[in-house]
Design a protein around this motif. Structure first.
Motif, short mmCIF file in Angstrom:
data_model
loop_
_atom_site.label_atom_id
_atom_site.label_comp_id
_atom_site.label_asym_id
_atom_site.label_seq_id
_atom_site.Cartn_x
_atom_site.Cartn_y
_atom_site.Cartn_z
N CYS A 190 0.84 -1.30 0.01
CA CYS A 190 -0.12 0.04 -0.08
C CYS A 190 0.99 1.36 0.07
O CYS A 190 0.18 2.23 -0.20
CB CYS A 190 -1.04 -0.01 1.15
N LYS B 151 1.10 3.10 -3.26
CA LYS B 151 -0.15 3.93 -4.09
C LYS B 151 0.12 5.27 -4.44
O LYS B 151 -0.27 5.67 -5.63
CB LYS B 151 -1.37 3.73 -2.86
N TRP B 152 0.72 6.10 -3.64
CA TRP B 152 0.88 7.28 -4.02
C TRP B 152 1.60 7.69 -5.44
O TRP B 152 1.38 8.53 -6.35
CB TRP B 152 1.71 8.23 -3.01
N ALA C 293 2.23 4.42 -7.75
CA ALA C 293 1.49 3.82 -8.94
C ALA C 293 0.25 4.52 -9.48
O ALA C 293 -0.08 4.20 -10.54
CB ALA C 293 1.23 2.38 -8.19
N THR C 294 -0.51 5.33 -8.44
CA THR C 294 -1.71 6.09 -9.26
C THR C 294 -1.59 7.32 -9.75
O THR C 294 -2.70 7.91 -9.89
CB THR C 294 -2.93 5.78 -7.96
N GLN C 295 -0.43 7.71 -9.72
CA GLN C 295 -0.11 9.14 -10.24
C GLN C 295 0.36 9.06 -11.60
O GLN C 295 1.52 8.81 -11.99
CB GLN C 295 0.61 10.03 -9.39
N THR C 296 -0.59 8.89 -12.63
CA THR C 296 0.09 8.87 -14.10
C THR C 296 0.89 9.91 -14.49
O THR C 296 1.75 9.47 -15.50
CB THR C 296 -1.07 8.68 -15.04
N GLU D 215 2.57 0.00 -13.41
CA GLU D 215 1.58 -0.86 -14.20
C GLU D 215 0.61 -1.85 -13.27
O GLU D 215 -0.02 -2.45 -13.55
CB GLU D 215 2.07 -1.59 -15.16
N ALA E 246 -5.47 -1.54 -10.67
CA ALA E 246 -6.06 -0.70 -9.54
C ALA E 246 -6.64 -1.61 -8.32
O ALA E 246 -6.44 -1.18 -7.21
CB ALA E 246 -7.39 -0.05 -10.08
N ASP E 247 -7.07 -2.71 -8.57
CA ASP E 247 -7.58 -3.79 -7.45
C ASP E 247 -6.38 -4.04 -6.58
O ASP E 247 -6.63 -4.54 -5.42
CB ASP E 247 -8.17 -4.83 -7.89
N PHE F 255 -4.51 -2.15 -4.91
CA PHE F 255 -4.83 -1.27 -3.79
C PHE F 255 -6.07 -1.00 -3.13
O PHE F 255 -6.35 -0.36 -2.51
CB PHE F 255 -4.18 0.04 -4.43
#
Length: 325
Positions: free
Chosen positions: A284, A287-288, A290-293, A316, A319-320, A322
């Motif tokens: 986790c 997340k900061w 991996a989710t910031q394209t 890459e 989403a699931d 996290f």
């Protein structure tokens, strides 16, 4: 090979301005005239006394282009560079190959303040200190390379006005004095690859430079990088391949990536952080990132090494992954 590309780089930049001095005046050193200029070769010197003797005479035109002390095989037994060792003779490029040099006086290069462009002292494992704090008067010095030296700590570097490249690959440096590089106004590259740096501490790479700034820390056994390690001018490129990072803390890396994102439109150089070969344990805490394209173009080879995501790029991760965070 350490020095071979340099003659190519300076070819045709200068012309021979004077003939070599008589051989007896500079023995045991030798002079040769090449297309790039006059070279003083002291590969046969066995002590600093030999160097002092060779440069004690008036050589007529005392301005030379190259000083080199590179034996054809093995290491030079010269053990020190004392004050004013060149006796008022000047050089632009100084290339010192494998040697037993253990000490360099802070005034060793006196007389070269307005001429020295580059200092290479490769493979000097007995060299445990260097007068970085005395470099400010060398107004043209652009590169200092002490590859494979014996330094165990990095002191503060004085504000040499044109110093761009500080290269210390393959040494024994384990600690860096805070703000060691902060006073160097045109710093572009710090290379500390293959030094035993395990934890990068606050202000080790504080900088205030007008140039794009690259930091090389590959294969250093690094396990952590503090949130305050980089400040002031943030690096345009950070090379962390082959270390032991298992996590990428937001407090450390987010400011670097935010800076790259915000300056990308104006930058005319590559900007990225390279994480290749680190055993990242994705969870986790990633997340900061991996989710910031918007960070994707600036993150290289950050690959998970754990469980079901082994071999998956951090950027890459599905989403699931996290969902439970």
């Amino acid at each position: 090979m350490f020095f071979s590309t340099l003659l190519v780089a300076v070819a045709a930049m200068v012309v021979v301005e004077a003939a070599c001095p008589a051989a007896n005046l500079i023995s045991p050193c030798k002079c040769k005239e090449v297309m790039q200029g006059r070279v003083i070769d002291c590969g046969s010197a066995t002590s600093s006394g030999d160097l002092v003797k060779a440069f004690s005479n008036d050589l007529g035109n005392n301005d030379f282009h190259f000083f080199e002390m590179i034996k054809l095989s093995g290491s030079s037994s010269v053990a020190d560079l004392p004050a004013n060792v060149f006796g008022g003779k000047t050089f632009h490029w100084l290339w010192i190959g494998p040697s037993d040099i253990a000490t360099v006086d802070e005034k060793a290069f006196s007389g070269l303040e307005a001429t020295m462009l580059e200092l290479l002292m490769g493979d000097c494992p007995k060299l445990t200190s260097f007068p970085f704090g005395a470099l400010a008067p060398y107004i043209l010095l652009s590169t200092i390379n002490l590859k494979n030296n014996g330094l165990t700590s990095m002191p503060v570097v004085a504000a040499a006005p044109e110093l761009a490249h500080i290269e210390l690959e393959g040494g024994k440096i384990a600690t860096i004095t805070p703000n060691a590089f902060k006073d160097v106004p045109r710093l572009a590259k710090v290379d500390l690859n293959r030094n035993p740096l395990t934890a990068i501490q606050d202000n080790w790479f504080a900088a205030s430079t007008s140039k794009p700034f690259y930091v090389y820390l590959e294969h250093c056994q690094i396990t952590e990088v503090s949130a305050g390690a980089f400040s002031g001018t943030l690096p345009s490129g950070l090379f962390l391949a082959g270390n032991k990072l298992t996590t990428l803390p937001e407090a450390t890396f987010k400011p670097l990536l935010d800076n790259m994102v915000s300056t990308a439109a104006l930058a005319h150089h590559n900007q990225f952080i390279d994480f290749e070969g680190n055993p990242l344990e994705c969870d986790c805490s990633f997340k900061w990132l991996a989710t910031q394209t918007s960070y994707a173009p600036f993150v290289r080879k950050a690959v998970c090494s754990n469980a079901d995501v082994n071999g998956v790029s951090v950027m890459e991760l599905p989403a699931d992954f996290f969902a439970a965070c």
